[in-house]
Motif scaffolding. Structure first.
Motif, PDB file in Angstrom:
ATOM      1  N   SER A  44       0.806  -1.225   0.000  1.00 62.50           N
ATOM      2  CA  SER A  44       0.000   0.000   0.000  1.00 62.50           C
ATOM      3  C   SER A  44       0.838   1.272   0.000  1.00 62.50           C
ATOM      4  CB  SER A  44      -0.937   0.012   1.212  1.00 62.50           C
ATOM      5  OG  SER A  44      -0.190   0.108   2.424  1.00 62.50           O
ATOM      6  N   SER A  45       2.133   1.162   0.322  1.00 60.51           N
ATOM      7  CA  SER A  45       2.947   2.372   0.437  1.00 60.51           C
ATOM      8  C   SER A  45       4.425   2.024   0.310  1.00 60.51           C
ATOM      9  CB  SER A  45       2.678   3.055   1.788  1.00 60.51           C
ATOM     10  OG  SER A  45       3.676   3.992   2.099  1.00 60.51           O
ATOM     11  N   ALA A  46       5.155   2.887  -0.423  1.00 62.78           N
ATOM     12  CA  ALA A  46       6.604   2.701  -0.529  1.00 62.78           C
ATOM     13  C   ALA A  46       7.267   2.865   0.837  1.00 62.78           C
ATOM     14  CB  ALA A  46       7.189   3.698  -1.531  1.00 62.78           C
ATOM     15  N   ASP A  47       6.717   3.763   1.686  1.00 64.14           N
ATOM     16  CA  ASP A  47       7.255   3.940   3.036  1.00 64.14           C
ATOM     17  C   ASP A  47       7.075   2.674   3.863  1.00 64.14           C
ATOM     18  OD1 ASP A  47       8.117   6.504   2.580  1.00 64.14           O
ATOM     19  OD2 ASP A  47       6.321   7.457   3.408  1.00 64.14           O
ATOM     20  N   HIS A  48       5.947   1.985   3.664  1.00 59.92           N
ATOM     21  CA  HIS A  48       5.725   0.740   4.395  1.00 59.92           C
ATOM     22  C   HIS A  48       6.770  -0.304   4.027  1.00 59.92           C
ATOM     23  CE1 HIS A  48       1.166   1.587   5.199  1.00 59.92           C
ATOM     24  NE2 HIS A  48       1.971   2.480   5.745  1.00 59.92           N
ATOM     25  N   GLU A  49       7.006  -0.460   2.737  1.00 61.58           N
ATOM     26  CA  GLU A  49       7.971  -1.457   2.280  1.00 61.58           C
ATOM     27  C   GLU A  49       9.381  -1.097   2.749  1.00 61.58           C
ATOM     28  OE1 GLU A  49       9.595  -4.831   0.541  1.00 61.58           O
ATOM     29  OE2 GLU A  49       7.534  -4.302   1.072  1.00 61.58           O
ATOM     30  N   LYS A  50       9.725   0.186   2.656  1.00 65.28           N
ATOM     31  CA  LYS A  50      11.052   0.634   3.100  1.00 65.28           C
ATOM     32  C   LYS A  50      11.226   0.380   4.593  1.00 65.28           C
ATOM     33  CE  LYS A  50      14.037   4.733   3.214  1.00 65.28           C
ATOM     34  NZ  LYS A  50      14.130   6.178   2.853  1.00 65.28           N
ATOM     35  N   SER A  51      10.204   0.684   5.383  1.00 61.62           N
ATOM     36  CA  SER A  51      10.283   0.462   6.827  1.00 61.62           C
ATOM     37  C   SER A  51      10.386  -1.020   7.154  1.00 61.62           C
ATOM     38  CB  SER A  51       9.046   1.059   7.516  1.00 61.62           C
ATOM     39  OG  SER A  51       9.008   2.462   7.346  1.00 61.62           O
ATOM     40  N   TYR A  52       9.640  -1.840   6.421  1.00 56.64           N
ATOM     41  CA  TYR A  52       9.683  -3.275   6.655  1.00 56.64           C
ATOM     42  C   TYR A  52      11.086  -3.826   6.415  1.00 56.64           C
ATOM     43  CZ  TYR A  52       8.689  -8.251   6.304  1.00 56.64           C
ATOM     44  OH  TYR A  52       8.706  -9.615   6.483  1.00 56.64           O
ATOM     45  N   GLN A  53      11.704  -3.444   5.289  1.00 57.63           N
ATOM     46  CA  GLN A  53      13.041  -3.929   4.965  1.00 57.63           C
ATOM     47  C   GLN A  53      14.066  -3.447   5.986  1.00 57.63           C
ATOM     48  OE1 GLN A  53      13.702  -6.190   2.843  1.00 57.63           O
ATOM     49  NE2 GLN A  53      11.696  -6.262   1.822  1.00 57.63           N
ATOM     50  N   ALA A  54      13.913  -2.198   6.469  1.00 54.45           N
ATOM     51  CA  ALA A  54      14.844  -1.669   7.455  1.00 54.45           C
ATOM     52  C   ALA A  54      14.720  -2.426   8.785  1.00 54.45           C
ATOM     53  CB  ALA A  54      14.578  -0.176   7.676  1.00 54.45           C
ATOM     54  N   GLU A  55      13.479  -2.666   9.221  1.00 59.74           N
ATOM     55  CA  GLU A  55      13.279  -3.411  10.461  1.00 59.74           C
ATOM     56  C   GLU A  55      13.751  -4.854  10.313  1.00 59.74           C
ATOM     57  OE1 GLU A  55      12.216  -2.382  13.509  1.00 59.74           O
ATOM     58  OE2 GLU A  55      12.455  -0.386  12.642  1.00 59.74           O
ATOM     59  N   LEU A  56      13.592  -5.411   9.127  1.00 54.62           N
ATOM     60  CA  LEU A  56      14.031  -6.778   8.874  1.00 54.62           C
ATOM     61  C   LEU A  56      15.548  -6.891   9.005  1.00 54.62           C
ATOM     62  CD1 LEU A  56      13.100  -9.608   8.017  1.00 54.62           C
ATOM     63  CD2 LEU A  56      13.380  -8.892   5.640  1.00 54.62           C
ATOM     64  N   ARG A  57      16.271  -5.905   8.454  1.00 54.21           N
ATOM     65  CA  ARG A  57      17.731  -5.914   8.570  1.00 54.21           C
ATOM     66  C   ARG A  57      18.155  -5.783  10.032  1.00 54.21           C
ATOM     67  NH1 ARG A  57      17.190  -2.831   3.799  1.00 54.21           N
ATOM     68  NH2 ARG A  57      17.268  -0.883   4.975  1.00 54.21           N
ATOM     69  N   MET A  58      17.452  -4.930  10.786  1.00 56.76           N
ATOM     70  CA  MET A  58      17.777  -4.768  12.197  1.00 56.76           C
ATOM     71  C   MET A  58      17.488  -6.057  12.958  1.00 56.76           C
ATOM     72  SD  MET A  58      16.328  -2.037  15.003  1.00 56.76           S
ATOM     73  CE  MET A  58      14.778  -2.932  15.198  1.00 56.76           C
ATOM     74  N   TRP A  59      16.375  -6.705  12.654  1.00 54.35           N
ATOM     75  CA  TRP A  59      16.013  -7.957  13.333  1.00 54.35           C
ATOM     76  C   TRP A  59      17.078  -9.024  13.092  1.00 54.35           C
ATOM     77  CZ3 TRP A  59      11.683  -9.123  16.320  1.00 54.35           C
ATOM     78  CH2 TRP A  59      11.555 -10.474  16.666  1.00 54.35           C
ATOM     79  N   ASN A  60      17.532  -9.120  11.831  1.00 57.38           N
ATOM     80  CA  ASN A  60      18.543 -10.127  11.500  1.00 57.38           C
ATOM     81  C   ASN A  60      19.842  -9.889  12.249  1.00 57.38           C
ATOM     82  OD1 ASN A  60      16.753 -11.293   9.740  1.00 57.38           O
ATOM     83  ND2 ASN A  60      17.611 -10.309   7.922  1.00 57.38           N
ATOM     84  N   ALA A  61      20.186  -8.617  12.439  1.00 57.09           N
ATOM     85  CA  ALA A  61      21.415  -8.299  13.159  1.00 57.09           C
ATOM     86  C   ALA A  61      21.236  -8.441  14.665  1.00 57.09           C
ATOM     87  CB  ALA A  61      21.851  -6.869  12.829  1.00 57.09           C
TER      88      ALA A  61
END
Length: 317
Positions: A44-61
């Motif tokens: 629904s939003s480019a900001d949503h996808e960007k935030s999801y990927q950023a949180e995903l990278r943080m979660w993995n680390a």
């Protein structure tokens, strides 16, 4: 997550929403509907996808750091979301819907079967028919056909079945590639990710698996399937049925095995570093207070329990 830094005009910002989605998916309780809703949110939003990927990278680390090493991530149960999907993600609603169908929702109920299912932490008693009773343990699913020769299939989890038929009538139970036939018996049937465990508490069982036949009498148990290169026959122990009394008993068992069992009874997951999973521990856990046991186990291992939302706990040094 509802502090001012995460709120704008009374609504969660995309960063906090994405973090909430990841916590939900890693809890082990996400459903197909959750995956589809996440796909819609991301698309629904480019900001949503960007935030999801950023949180995903943080979660993995963050995960390995909190665990103090390589964490033991539990194998997803049937009907739950796989870690690979969460870590890899999907792009857009269409992709997420395809992945959801492939990885979530479990097996459809077979034709003519009655479905019996329990959630995490739930136990249930069922009278299937005259002379046929069942007690279902936590996070389990079974299919039952009330035919001339009643049949029961364990899809996942664990159950104790009591059979008291007269001469000439049989009962058949199945799990994975294992088939059990009996007329009078009380036994526990459990599936551990493809490994079938049978404990005969009373009576006699005829067991067939991959062309081989076995006979089990009172107080005998059998392990068959993946990870069991050969059938293992042992004396049935009280610990195999302690869950009926609301207890989990373990004596000199690997900590990784105990943590995996705890994960069957509580929402979310407890993660244990690989290098500590082989430490042997002994104890008793009250299943109605299983979350308290996490802290006791952490202390017995000389570790701390780091808790995150969604029932996620990392045990670390």
């Amino acid at each position: 997550m509802k502090s001012d830094e995460y709120m704008v005009d009374g609504r969660l910002v995309p960063q906090a929403q994405a973090r909430a989605w990841l916590v939900r998916l890693r809890s082990g309780d996400a459903t197909r509907g959750d995956l589809q809703a996440l796909g819609r949110w991301r698309a629904s939003s480019a900001d949503h996808e960007k935030s999801y990927q950023a949180e995903l990278r943080m979660w993995n680390a963050l995960g390995p750091a909190l665990a103090g090493g390589d964490a033991v991530f539990p194998r997803p149960a049937p009907g739950r979301v796989s870690r690979r999907w969460i870590l890899g993600g999907a792009t857009g609603l269409a992709a997420s819907a395809v992945v959801a169908v492939a990885l979530v929702g479990g097996n459809p109920a077979p034709a003519g079967a009655t479905v019996f299912e329990t959630n995490k932490g739930e136990r249930r008693r069922v009278r299937l028919a005259a002379g046929l009773d069942m007690e279902i343990n936590t996070d389990s699913r079974l299919y039952f056909w009330p035919e001339a020769t009643p049949r029961l299939t364990l899809d996942r989890g664990e159950a104790m079945i009591s059979v008291a038929y007269r001469e000439g009538r049989q009962f058949v139970a199945r799990a994975n590639s294992v088939e059990i036939t009996t007329r009078q018996a009380r036994f526990v049937l459990r599936d551990d990710n493809g490994v079938t465990r049978i404990a005969c508490l009373d009576g006699d069982l005829s067991v067939q698996s991959d062309g081989a036949a076995y006979a089990l009498g009172k107080n005998m148990s059998l392990v068959l399937g993946e990870g069991a290169a050969h059938p293992v026959e042992t004396v049935a122990s009280d610990s195999q049925v302690a869950w009926q009394r609301g207890l989990y008993l373990f004596r000199d068992r690997p900590a990784g095995e105990v943590v995996a069992e705890i994960n069957r009874y509580r929402p979310g997951h407890v993660y244990l570093p690989e290098h500590r999973s082989g430490v042997r521990i002994t104890g008793v856990i009250h299943l109605d207070r299983v979350d308290l046991a996490v802290d006791h186990i952490a202390r017995s291992l000389g570790m701390k329990a780091v808790r995150l939302p969604g029932g996620v706990v990392f045990l670390r040094n």
